[in-house]
Design an enzyme around this catalytic site. Structure first.
Site, mmCIF file in Angstrom:
data_model
loop_
_atom_site.group_PDB
_atom_site.id
_atom_site.type_symbol
_atom_site.label_atom_id
_atom_site.label_comp_id
_atom_site.label_asym_id
_atom_site.label_seq_id
_atom_site.Cartn_x
_atom_site.Cartn_y
_atom_site.Cartn_z
ATOM 1 N N LEU A 73 0.825 -1.197 0.000
ATOM 2 C CA LEU A 73 0.000 0.000 0.000
ATOM 3 C C LEU A 73 0.868 1.260 0.000
ATOM 4 O O LEU A 73 2.056 1.213 0.273
ATOM 5 C CB LEU A 73 -0.917 -0.021 1.225
ATOM 6 C CG LEU A 73 -1.969 -1.126 1.222
ATOM 7 C CD1 LEU A 73 -2.604 -1.273 2.597
ATOM 8 C CD2 LEU A 73 -3.041 -0.848 0.170
ATOM 9 N N ILE A 220 10.061 17.371 -9.036
ATOM 10 C CA ILE A 220 10.751 16.091 -8.899
ATOM 11 C C ILE A 220 12.170 16.173 -9.434
ATOM 12 O O ILE A 220 13.122 15.698 -8.797
ATOM 13 C CB ILE A 220 9.966 14.981 -9.622
ATOM 14 C CG1 ILE A 220 8.578 14.803 -8.971
ATOM 15 C CG2 ILE A 220 10.728 13.663 -9.586
ATOM 16 C CD1 ILE A 220 7.660 13.870 -9.725
ATOM 17 N N VAL A 273 15.430 18.594 -25.952
ATOM 18 C CA VAL A 273 16.183 17.358 -26.155
ATOM 19 C C VAL A 273 15.685 16.720 -27.444
ATOM 20 O O VAL A 273 14.540 16.288 -27.544
ATOM 21 C CB VAL A 273 15.999 16.390 -24.972
ATOM 22 C CG1 VAL A 273 16.772 15.094 -25.230
ATOM 23 C CG2 VAL A 273 16.467 17.032 -23.663
ATOM 24 N N HIS A 481 9.614 33.502 20.203
ATOM 25 C CA HIS A 481 10.936 34.020 19.819
ATOM 26 C C HIS A 481 12.029 33.228 20.551
ATOM 27 O O HIS A 481 11.908 32.952 21.743
ATOM 28 C CB HIS A 481 11.055 35.495 20.207
ATOM 29 C CG HIS A 481 12.419 36.073 19.986
ATOM 30 N ND1 HIS A 481 12.874 36.453 18.743
ATOM 31 C CD2 HIS A 481 13.443 36.311 20.856
ATOM 32 C CE1 HIS A 481 14.112 36.917 18.856
ATOM 33 N NE2 HIS A 481 14.488 36.835 20.143
#
Length: 502
Positions: A73, A220, A273, A481
């Site tokens: 899964l 990606i 390309v 902070h």
């Protein structure tokens, strides 16, 4: 809290998003139950959208079966995408920090080296533990799990070729297609997952390539280029368009590219390309300008094809039952995630919208809520996006370019991490927060962050947009902070008034 925001806010109401970008108020909720032995819900696909839909359906009292062809899964995200890539991004960042930053913090050692098999082992262990975790959630919630490849026999029957080699038929009143997406191929380029790899192959390289060429400057490609660049590869990114990550706010995109270039990543933009030759020891790419012109060559040891993703519906038999798709192969659904075929629904990467795991999860929950007689809710205008490089880049809402195109009067507030005390203290201060708000109402329209852990910082902004907050709302909210989050507070202050620390 501003008066404007208080006036807008109504916590008792929910809003329903549909694909025509209109909203309708929903105030009632109901439940559905099943008295039949067949499944109330059958989910095809066990990725983020599918497994979440299955669990939610079971939690709502619906008899549920999930069919997953992979045998594990989690889908692409968990097995060969989000999770393993983040594991390698973290491991490679630790190595890079040890090489280049530890000495500044008084941590010195004689040498540091990469143990690639151990790094890959850590990644695989993370994936394995998480996939088993989802199986545990299925058992806990009584979701029936069928391992195999499902295809439609009819709108209510799924034939499953199981991983054991058998065949069975699963019946359901409602079928949810959640089969995700696959790597987009390029003409004339054959992915062998050795020298020419997809993101799947890039996650399983057995050696660090000396020269890596990445085709595509999206999320990606930049993430995987960062992994191997940190480990020692010479990385060149070839992109057909004029910009990297074209969906990103233009100002942050330019800063982001400069940051990656400082990390020695090279870019060849507006470049096509033409062909890839693998007959020699390495790979030789033939390139030409996107607008046409003289050809050049570029050599590499490994080429990563990262030109996007396409919906995965192969072998489902959608044509057999008449499910409508668009020209890109995406399944068309209405505001309730229903296809044109009664009882058949679709979610996640197979339908229009951003191809993101968290978007698929929201689709899954909303879809089964509709099936159960409830009201689902997904607002695609408030889906955060994150690039998990270092620094990370995260955004939610509209870019400045989009706001301009809409003709909205707006204000922008910015705050650099160079002026943030926590970022300076940890010596990791490259980045910026940018807040865009409507000029008249001060309502926040978009927030864009480049910083360490920007993917975590962005969620304060997501919540702000969800509830229609103003920049003043964030600016007047107390932030601890020293924290990186203070940069968002300061940027919000800069939007409606003036920042303190700049």
């Amino acid at each position: 809290m501003s008066i404007l925001t208080l006036a807008r806010r109504n916590l008792s109401s929910r809003f329903l998003y549909n694909n025509s970008s209109k909203y309708s108020l929903s105030l009632t909720r109901g439940f559905a139950s099943s008295g039949s032995d067949e499944n109330d819900v059958v989910v095809i696909g066990g990725g983020p959208g599918g497994y979440v839909a299955a669990i939610k359906a079971a939690q709502l009292g619906l008899k549920t079966t999930c069919i997953e062809k992979r045998g594990t899964l989690g889908g692409t995200c968990l097995n060969v995408g989000c999770i393993p890539s983040k594991a390698l991004l973290h491991s490679s960042h630790m190595f890079h920090e040890a090489q280049h930053s530890f000495a500044n913090h008084g941590v010195k050692f004689s040498s540091v080296e990469v143990d690639l098999p151990a790094m890959m082992g850590q990644k695989d262990k993370a994936v394995s533990n998480l996939t088993r975790g989802i199986e545990g959630l299925f058992k806990k919630n009584k979701v029936n799990y069928v391992k195999g490849y499902g295809k439609f026999l009819s709108p209510s029957e799924i034939s499953v070729d199981t991983v054991e080699g058998d065949n069975s038929v699963v019946k359901g009143k409602n079928i949810i297609i959640a089969t995700g997406s696959d790597v987009k191929s390029l003409p004339g380029i054959t992915i062998d997952e050795k020298r020419i790899v997809s993101s799947t192959g890039a996650l399983a390289l057995t050696e660090i390539p000396k020269r890596l060429v990445v085709i595509g400057a999206g999320y990606i490609g930049l993430e995987m280029g960062s992994v191997w660049g940190r480990l020692g590869s010479e990385v060149t990114v070839v992109e057909f368009l004029a910009d990297i990550v074209p969906s990103m706010d233009g100002e942050l995109r330019k800063q982001f590219q400069r940051t990656l270039e400082k990390q020695k990543m090279k870019f060849m933009l507006k470049t096509k390309v033409v062909s890839v030759d693998t007959t020699g020891d390495g790979v030789k790419l033939t390139l030409e300008p996107a607008s046409g012109g003289d050809q050049t060559t570029l050599e590499a040891d490994v080429v990563l094809v990262s030109a996007g993703r396409v919906p995965f519906t192969s072998g489902l038999g959608l044509d057999k039952i008449g499910v409508e798709t668009d020209k890109g192969g995406r399944i068309l659904v209405n505001e309730r995630f229903s296809t044109n075929v009664p009882g058949v629904h679709a979610i996640g990467d197979v339908i229009p919208g951003p191809m993101l795991a968290h978007k698929a999860e929201e689709d899954g929950v909303a879809c089964v809520e509709f099936i159960a007689g409830k009201e689902g809710h997904v607002d695609y205008d408030i889906v955060p996006g994150v690039v998990y490089t270092h620094p990370e880049v995260a955004s939610v809402g509209k870019t400045e370019e989009q706001v301009k195109a809409l003709g909205v009067n707006y204000r922008v507030g910015k705050f650099p991490f160079l002026a943030n005390s926590r970022a300076k203290a940890i010596d990791d201060a490259e980045g910026i927060v940018k807040v865009i708000a409507e000029k008249e109402s001060d309502k926040i329209l978009g927030v864009h962050i480049m910083s360490p852990n920007a993917g975590e910082l962005i969620h304060e902004a997501v919540l702000a947009l969800q509830y229609g907050a103003s920049s003043e709302d964030i600016a007047r909210t107390c932030h601890a902070h020293p924290t990186m989050s203070e940069a968002l507070k300061e940027a919000a202050m800069a939007t409606y008034d003036k920042p303190i620390h700049m």
